[in-house]
Design a protein around this motif. Structure first.
Motif, PDB file in Angstrom:
ATOM      1  N   SER A 136      72.052  73.707  33.895  1.00  0.00           N
ATOM      2  CA  SER A 136      72.432  73.698  32.478  1.00  0.00           C
ATOM      3  C   SER A 136      73.910  74.000  32.294  1.00  0.00           C
ATOM      4  O   SER A 136      74.570  73.426  31.418  1.00  0.00           O
ATOM      5  CB  SER A 136      71.586  74.703  31.693  1.00  0.00           C
ATOM      6  OG  SER A 136      70.228  74.296  31.658  1.00  0.00           O
TER       7      SER A 136
ATOM      8  N   VAL B 230      80.904  71.961  26.169  1.00  0.00           N
ATOM      9  CA  VAL B 230      80.516  73.264  25.615  1.00  0.00           C
ATOM     10  C   VAL B 230      81.230  74.386  26.361  1.00  0.00           C
ATOM     11  O   VAL B 230      81.690  75.358  25.765  1.00  0.00           O
ATOM     12  CB  VAL B 230      78.989  73.452  25.698  1.00  0.00           C
ATOM     13  CG1 VAL B 230      78.580  74.839  25.215  1.00  0.00           C
ATOM     14  CG2 VAL B 230      78.271  72.379  24.885  1.00  0.00           C
TER      15      VAL B 230
ATOM     16  N   VAL C 122      75.817  70.779  32.993  1.00  0.00           N
ATOM     17  CA  VAL C 122      75.693  69.824  31.894  1.00  0.00           C
ATOM     18  C   VAL C 122      76.527  70.279  30.702  1.00  0.00           C
ATOM     19  O   VAL C 122      77.170  69.453  30.034  1.00  0.00           O
ATOM     20  CB  VAL C 122      74.215  69.637  31.507  1.00  0.00           C
ATOM     21  CG1 VAL C 122      74.096  68.948  30.149  1.00  0.00           C
ATOM     22  CG2 VAL C 122      73.487  68.803  32.565  1.00  0.00           C
ATOM     23  N   LYS C 123      76.556  71.572  30.429  1.00  0.00           N
ATOM     24  CA  LYS C 123      77.356  72.073  29.302  1.00  0.00           C
ATOM     25  C   LYS C 123      78.848  71.876  29.555  1.00  0.00           C
ATOM     26  O   LYS C 123      79.615  71.665  28.607  1.00  0.00           O
ATOM     27  CB  LYS C 123      77.027  73.537  29.032  1.00  0.00           C
ATOM     28  CG  LYS C 123      75.661  73.717  28.367  1.00  0.00           C
ATOM     29  CD  LYS C 123      75.330  75.173  28.131  1.00  0.00           C
ATOM     30  CE  LYS C 123      73.966  75.295  27.454  1.00  0.00           C
ATOM     31  NZ  LYS C 123      73.576  76.718  27.264  1.00  0.00           N
TER      32      LYS C 123
ATOM     33  N   ASP D 255      68.738  66.642  28.953  1.00  0.00           N
ATOM     34  CA  ASP D 255      68.284  67.955  29.391  1.00  0.00           C
ATOM     35  C   ASP D 255      66.773  68.053  29.194  1.00  0.00           C
ATOM     36  O   ASP D 255      66.289  68.162  28.073  1.00  0.00           O
ATOM     37  CB  ASP D 255      69.007  69.038  28.589  1.00  0.00           C
ATOM     38  CG  ASP D 255      68.683  70.434  29.075  1.00  0.00           C
ATOM     39  OD1 ASP D 255      67.998  70.583  30.108  1.00  0.00           O
ATOM     40  OD2 ASP D 255      69.110  71.410  28.418  1.00  0.00           O
TER      41      ASP D 255
ATOM     42  N   SER E  72      72.239  59.068  20.329  1.00  0.00           N
ATOM     43  CA  SER E  72      73.318  59.257  21.302  1.00  0.00           C
ATOM     44  C   SER E  72      73.989  57.942  21.679  1.00  0.00           C
ATOM     45  O   SER E  72      75.142  57.935  22.120  1.00  0.00           O
ATOM     46  CB  SER E  72      72.772  59.945  22.561  1.00  0.00           C
ATOM     47  OG  SER E  72      72.006  59.045  23.344  1.00  0.00           O
TER      48      SER E  72
ATOM     49  N   PHE F 255      70.342  67.432  24.225  1.00  0.00           N
ATOM     50  CA  PHE F 255      69.839  68.712  24.701  1.00  0.00           C
ATOM     51  C   PHE F 255      68.331  68.811  24.470  1.00  0.00           C
ATOM     52  O   PHE F 255      67.744  68.026  23.711  1.00  0.00           O
ATOM     53  CB  PHE F 255      70.560  69.869  24.001  1.00  0.00           C
ATOM     54  CG  PHE F 255      71.995  70.026  24.436  1.00  0.00           C
ATOM     55  CD1 PHE F 255      72.303  70.511  25.698  1.00  0.00           C
ATOM     56  CD2 PHE F 255      73.041  69.674  23.584  1.00  0.00           C
ATOM     57  CE1 PHE F 255      73.622  70.650  26.110  1.00  0.00           C
ATOM     58  CE2 PHE F 255      74.360  69.825  23.993  1.00  0.00           C
ATOM     59  CZ  PHE F 255      74.656  70.314  25.257  1.00  0.00           C
ATOM     60  N   GLN F 256      67.729  69.804  25.111  1.00  0.00           N
ATOM     61  CA  GLN F 256      66.272  69.912  25.069  1.00  0.00           C
ATOM     62  C   GLN F 256      65.745  70.116  23.652  1.00  0.00           C
ATOM     63  O   GLN F 256      64.667  69.647  23.312  1.00  0.00           O
ATOM     64  CB  GLN F 256      65.818  71.060  25.976  1.00  0.00           C
ATOM     65  CG  GLN F 256      64.306  71.091  26.206  1.00  0.00           C
ATOM     66  CD  GLN F 256      63.913  72.110  27.266  1.00  0.00           C
ATOM     67  OE1 GLN F 256      64.762  72.665  27.954  1.00  0.00           O
ATOM     68  NE2 GLN F 256      62.628  72.345  27.403  1.00  0.00           N
ATOM     69  N   ASP F 257      66.518  70.799  22.800  1.00  0.00           N
ATOM     70  CA  ASP F 257      66.040  71.034  21.428  1.00  0.00           C
ATOM     71  C   ASP F 257      66.230  69.817  20.517  1.00  0.00           C
ATOM     72  O   ASP F 257      65.796  69.823  19.366  1.00  0.00           O
ATOM     73  CB  ASP F 257      66.711  72.263  20.826  1.00  0.00           C
ATOM     74  CG  ASP F 257      68.217  72.101  20.636  1.00  0.00           C
ATOM     75  OD1 ASP F 257      68.739  70.981  20.863  1.00  0.00           O
ATOM     76  OD2 ASP F 257      68.874  73.080  20.251  1.00  0.00           O
TER      77      ASP F 257
ATOM     78  N   ALA G  30      79.395  68.311  28.741  1.00  0.00           N
ATOM     79  CA  ALA G  30      79.263  68.090  27.298  1.00  0.00           C
ATOM     80  C   ALA G  30      80.394  68.713  26.503  1.00  0.00           C
ATOM     81  O   ALA G  30      80.458  68.553  25.279  1.00  0.00           O
ATOM     82  CB  ALA G  30      77.926  68.647  26.818  1.00  0.00           C
TER      83      ALA G  30
ATOM     84  N   THR H  10      75.288  63.680  24.903  1.00  0.00           N
ATOM     85  CA  THR H  10      74.328  64.651  25.427  1.00  0.00           C
ATOM     86  C   THR H  10      73.131  64.765  24.501  1.00  0.00           C
ATOM     87  O   THR H  10      73.283  64.846  23.280  1.00  0.00           O
ATOM     88  CB  THR H  10      74.980  66.044  25.568  1.00  0.00           C
ATOM     89  OG1 THR H  10      76.188  65.919  26.329  1.00  0.00           O
ATOM     90  CG2 THR H  10      74.041  67.011  26.269  1.00  0.00           C
TER      91      THR H  10
END
Length: 273
Positions: free
Chosen positions: A55, A64, A58-59, A176, A165, A96-98, A62, A94
């Motif tokens: 994670s 982040v 990936v951030k 993710d 996306s 994300f899971q949410d 992205a 990206t």
């Protein structure tokens, strides 16, 4: 990092190259000297145990987090991903899971949410046509772009997030845990969607804990362990090879053999026998 035996796909254009990427949070080292290449038209699965650094990596891609060290090259040019907007403007999207979807809005509203600068924004007819075009290209199973997200299944929501996306035509998409908490039919729908994204010529990075899903769509499997590269595998690698790389079983076996040969010396972990 070593490429392991297996049937290797032909390489195409390199979209992303990471060299020596490290990330520290105070005294905690989350990533150490990560090397990774992603090519156009391939799916790379990023796997590893909890805390392996997936994670965090990936951030960084992205926008982040900023890396503490190392270089990122995107489409042949060294870049700085100062924030998520910078990553998106370069062509890195990206999911994300949410998913970051608004349940009270319809599919069109979610696809264009935050895309006010798009040439389609605020033109309801053009937005609806573009939404249908994106979903049709992905062979999405969504009955209407005017359905609210609250009424959609988990797989359909993932489809909307991926379609969103793709609106700005990225070159790389980061997913993710795209199949987490989905049923069998919904998982199959999302995996088919990932293959269609790859067929569009995009590079895809997918984080997943599900080895069946990984084998179904990945062209390469990159293992992270304790924030470091621990091998590149191909989908025909055995479960034993993958699990050993993820858990460090091979390293532990070597350490035990070394300790037996040198019983008076410290083990790799620094524990005296």
């Amino acid at each position: 990092m070593t490429d392991h035996d297996g049937e290797q796909p032909k390489r195409s254009e390199t979209v992303l190259s990471l060299r020596g990427i490290s990330k520290h949070f105070g005294a905690v080292s989350a990533l150490n000297d990560i090397e990774l290449d992603i090519h156009a038209g391939e799916v790379v699965a990023l796997v590893g145990d909890n805390g392996a650094g997936k994670s965090t990596l990936v951030k960084i891609l992205a926008g982040v987090h900023a890396p503490s060290a190392g270089t990122i090259t995107f489409q042949g040019r060294e870049v700085t991903l100062a924030d998520p907007g910078a990553a998106l403007s370069l062509g890195i999207a990206t999911v994300f899971q949410d998913l970051a979807l608004c349940e009270n809005l319809d599919v069109v509203g979610n696809i264009f949410l935050g895309r006010e600068a798009s040439p389609y924004a605020l033109d309801e007819v053009s937005m609806e046509i573009k939404a249908w075009t994106l979903l049709n290209e992905l062979s999405a199973r969504i009955p209407s772009v005017r359905e609210t997200v609250a009424s959609l299944s988990g797989g359909q929501r993932q489809t909307v997030a991926i379609a969103r996306s793709l609106l700005l035509e990225p070159k790389l998409i980061l997913l993710d845990e795209p199949t987490a908490a989905l049923g069998v039919a919904q998982t199959a729908e999302v995996l088919d969607l990932i293959e269609r994204v790859r067929d569009r010529g995009l590079g895809v990075v997918m984080i997943s804990h599900n080895m069946e899903d990984v084998r179904a769509v990945a062209d390469r499997i990159v293992v992270l362990r304790l924030g470091r590269n621990n091998g590149i595998f191909y989908p025909d690698a055995s479960n034993h090879e993958l699990v050993s790389a993820i858990t460090g079983a091979q390293e532990n076996a070597v350490s035990r053999r070394s300790a037996r040969r040198n019983p008076k010396g410290p083990s790799v972990e620094g524990v005296q026998p």
